[in-house]
Motif scaffolding. Structure first.
Motif, PDB file in Angstrom:
ATOM      1  N   ALA A 240      -2.082  47.138  63.131  1.00 11.90           N
ATOM      2  CA  ALA A 240      -2.647  47.575  61.850  1.00 11.90           C
ATOM      3  C   ALA A 240      -1.575  47.827  60.796  1.00 11.90           C
ATOM      4  O   ALA A 240      -1.905  48.238  59.679  1.00 11.90           O
ATOM      5  N   ARG A 241      -0.307  47.572  61.098  1.00 10.17           N
ATOM      6  CA  ARG A 241       0.769  47.916  60.166  1.00 10.17           C
ATOM      7  C   ARG A 241       0.976  46.880  59.075  1.00 10.17           C
ATOM      8  O   ARG A 241       1.703  47.133  58.117  1.00 10.17           O
ATOM      9  N   THR A 242       0.399  45.712  59.229  1.00  7.25           N
ATOM     10  CA  THR A 242       0.525  44.688  58.191  1.00  7.25           C
ATOM     11  C   THR A 242      -0.838  44.067  57.900  1.00  7.25           C
ATOM     12  O   THR A 242      -1.694  43.986  58.787  1.00  7.25           O
ATOM     13  N   GLY A 243      -1.013  43.613  56.674  1.00  7.30           N
ATOM     14  CA  GLY A 243      -2.240  42.936  56.292  1.00  7.30           C
ATOM     15  C   GLY A 243      -2.158  41.454  56.597  1.00  7.30           C
ATOM     16  O   GLY A 243      -1.148  40.958  57.105  1.00  7.30           O
ATOM     17  N   PRO A 244      -3.211  40.702  56.276  1.00  4.83           N
ATOM     18  CA  PRO A 244      -3.219  39.257  56.536  1.00  4.83           C
ATOM     19  C   PRO A 244      -2.071  38.514  55.869  1.00  4.83           C
ATOM     20  O   PRO A 244      -1.610  37.489  56.364  1.00  4.83           O
ATOM     21  N   PRO A 250       0.900  51.538  55.180  1.00  7.06           N
ATOM     22  CA  PRO A 250       1.396  52.815  55.717  1.00  7.06           C
ATOM     23  C   PRO A 250       0.391  53.445  56.676  1.00  7.06           C
ATOM     24  O   PRO A 250      -0.796  53.104  56.677  1.00  7.06           O
ATOM     25  N   LEU A 251       0.884  54.363  57.477  1.00  4.44           N
ATOM     26  CA  LEU A 251       0.101  54.963  58.557  1.00  4.44           C
ATOM     27  C   LEU A 251      -1.232  55.517  58.073  1.00  4.44           C
ATOM     28  O   LEU A 251      -2.278  55.286  58.685  1.00  4.44           O
ATOM     29  N   ALA A 252      -1.217  56.245  56.970  1.00  3.26           N
ATOM     30  CA  ALA A 252      -2.431  56.914  56.505  1.00  3.26           C
ATOM     31  C   ALA A 252      -3.512  55.931  56.055  1.00  3.26           C
ATOM     32  O   ALA A 252      -4.688  56.296  55.977  1.00  3.26           O
ATOM     33  N   GLU A 253      -3.122  54.693  55.747  1.00  2.00           N
ATOM     34  CA  GLU A 253      -4.079  53.722  55.221  1.00  2.00           C
ATOM     35  C   GLU A 253      -4.452  52.644  56.233  1.00  2.00           C
ATOM     36  O   GLU A 253      -5.164  51.700  55.910  1.00  2.00           O
ATOM     37  N   GLN A 254      -3.992  52.783  57.471  1.00  2.00           N
ATOM     38  CA  GLN A 254      -4.259  51.747  58.472  1.00  2.00           C
ATOM     39  C   GLN A 254      -5.690  51.828  59.007  1.00  2.00           C
ATOM     40  O   GLN A 254      -6.286  52.905  59.070  1.00  2.00           O
ATOM     41  N   ASP A 255      -6.206  50.681  59.412  1.00  2.00           N
ATOM     42  CA  ASP A 255      -7.502  50.603  60.085  1.00  2.00           C
ATOM     43  C   ASP A 255      -7.290  50.995  61.543  1.00  2.00           C
ATOM     44  O   ASP A 255      -6.804  50.210  62.355  1.00  2.00           O
TER      45      ASP A 255
END
Length: 423
Positions: A240-244, A250-255
């Motif tokens: 979850a640390r990178t988008g497509p 960042p950690l707080a915004e990860q799925d």
């Protein structure tokens, strides 16, 4: 049999074959060269001819024959050793395998070697990676890595070190060095210090594999268990640390639905058991911090008070620049940005933090929290200019360019600060 399976087999058997040769002949540098040549022969032949029934025996036989040739060219006087090496070798008794594996790890982290040499030699001799693979993983010229490994083997030989466990009074210090090397390997793989990619999965995978092996050898060592738990709990968040598009999240915004729950469960179980039964240490405390993050269902559920308490303990066990920054972020989340900024003004006097891009990133985060968007924007831009990691540069520049309302709506701590694998 597929290429990946052959590669896995070679990495599994390489350290055992090297240990068998080194225990028999003692000349670690020649043994390591011989094993590397056997691994190369296997990588070429096995995919075509098939994997032999006894892969380790095949590698040991070929390595031993090559050792004879290398030794003969280096020292013709050793006729008795040549004759012994020419015999068909037998696999080492199973009772020796654990001691051999630990001995090999400790030898690769010999105190006469610089840390970068210990890392390279561990990956090659114990991890079974080729020089080219190590060079690619660290974005270094292959010739540089080859020279580093060659010099490391020469230093071990010059030190007179034998293939044997060090005396008990030296053993814990050497085990600590092994853990530091594995920590560094994972750290570089999880947040690459330079280059276009955030992760170098081959390094994190190898670090976890070798740390798991060390834990199997030393199951009662609380810090070894803590290090393994830390790696598992941290690597679980990698999907979850990178988008497509490869952008850093960042950690707080990860799925959090993308986090690997199996690794989290194993890590939480391991650190829970270890904290209850072993003397406390810095790797355990870092693992406990990672567990608090991983057990929160969403960012708002994070128990920052507990994290701050763990950082306070960690600061007494293992003070350092990233511990300092992580603790300051926790202070901001618990007591507010003003108190955190007072701590940061004091911390920025530390030489290790002077000019560090993560110092500027934390300043930017605290300024955003306090509502000073203009100053935060300047700090984000400064942080971006000081990092060699392209994903971090893009993230920091994006935060600098974000409109005020977007920042107010979702302010999260800078990446790789709330996560300790960021030195």
């Amino acid at each position: 049999m597929g290429e990946g399976t052959v590669e896995d087999l070679l990495r599994e058997h390489a350290p055992h074959v090297l240990a068998a040769l080194a225990r028999r002949h003692g000349s670690f540098d020649i043994c390591e060269d011989a094993v590397q040549e056997a691994l190369y022969a296997a990588a070429v032949q096995w995919p075509v001819e098939g994997v032999p029934d006894n892969p380790r025996g095949w590698l040991t036989t070929v390595s031993s024959r090559r050792w004879t040739e290398l030794w003969r060219s280096e020292n013709a006087r050793r006729r008795r050793e040549q004759a012994a090496a020419a015999l068909d070798p037998v696999d080492p008794p199973e009772i020796c395998v654990a001691d051999d594996s630990l001995t090999l790890l400790l030898l690769c982290c010999h105190p006469s070697l610089a840390r970068n040499a210990q890392v390279a030699l561990t990956l090659r001799a114990v991890g079974g990676l080729t020089t080219a693979e190590i060079a690619r993983a660290f974005l270094a010229p292959e010739a540089t890595v080859a020279q580093r490994i060659s010099r490391a083997k020469q230093k071990i030989r010059a030190s007179g070190a034998e293939f044997a466990l060090p005396p008990p009074q030296e053993r814990q210090e050497r085990i600590t060095a092994v853990m530091e090397v594995l920590y560094l390997i994972f750290n570089e793989g999880y947040t690459a210090s330079s280059g276009p990619h955030l992760h170098r999965v081959e390094l994190t995978t190898e670090a976890i594999r070798l740390t798991r092996q060390l834990y199997q050898l030393l199951p009662d060592d609380g810090e070894v268990a803590g290090l393994l738990a830390l790696m598992l709990l941290t690597d679980a968040r990698r999907p979850a640390r990178t988008g497509p598009d490869g952008a850093l999240i960042p950690l707080a915004e990860q799925d959090r639905g993308r986090w690997e729950q199996k690794a989290i469960s194993e890590g939480v179980e391991l650190i829970t058991k270890t904290l209850a039964s072993a003397p406390l240490g810095p790797y355990q405390l870092q693992a406990a911090i990672a567990a608090v993050h991983d057990e929160a269902a969403w960012a708002g559920d994070t128990d920052w008070q507990e994290i701050l308490g763990l950082y306070d303990l960690l600061r007494t066990f293992a003070p350092g620049p990233m511990v300092t920054l992580g603790r300051i972020v926790a202070i901001a989340m618990v007591r507010g940005p003003e108190e955190a900024m007072a701590e940061l003004r004091e911390a920025e006097q530390e030489p290790a933090l002077a000019g560090h891009h993560r110092l500027h990133a934390v300043w930017a985060h605290l300024l955003d929290l306090s509502g000073d968007r203009a100053a935060a924007r300047d700090r984000y831009e400064l942080a971006a200019r000081h990092t060699l990691s392209l994903p971090e540069q893009r993230y920091l520049n994006a935060r600098a360019a974000a409109p005020d309302y977007a920042v107010i709506r979702r302010i999260s701590p800078p990446p790789a600060v709330t996560e300790l694998f960021a030195t």
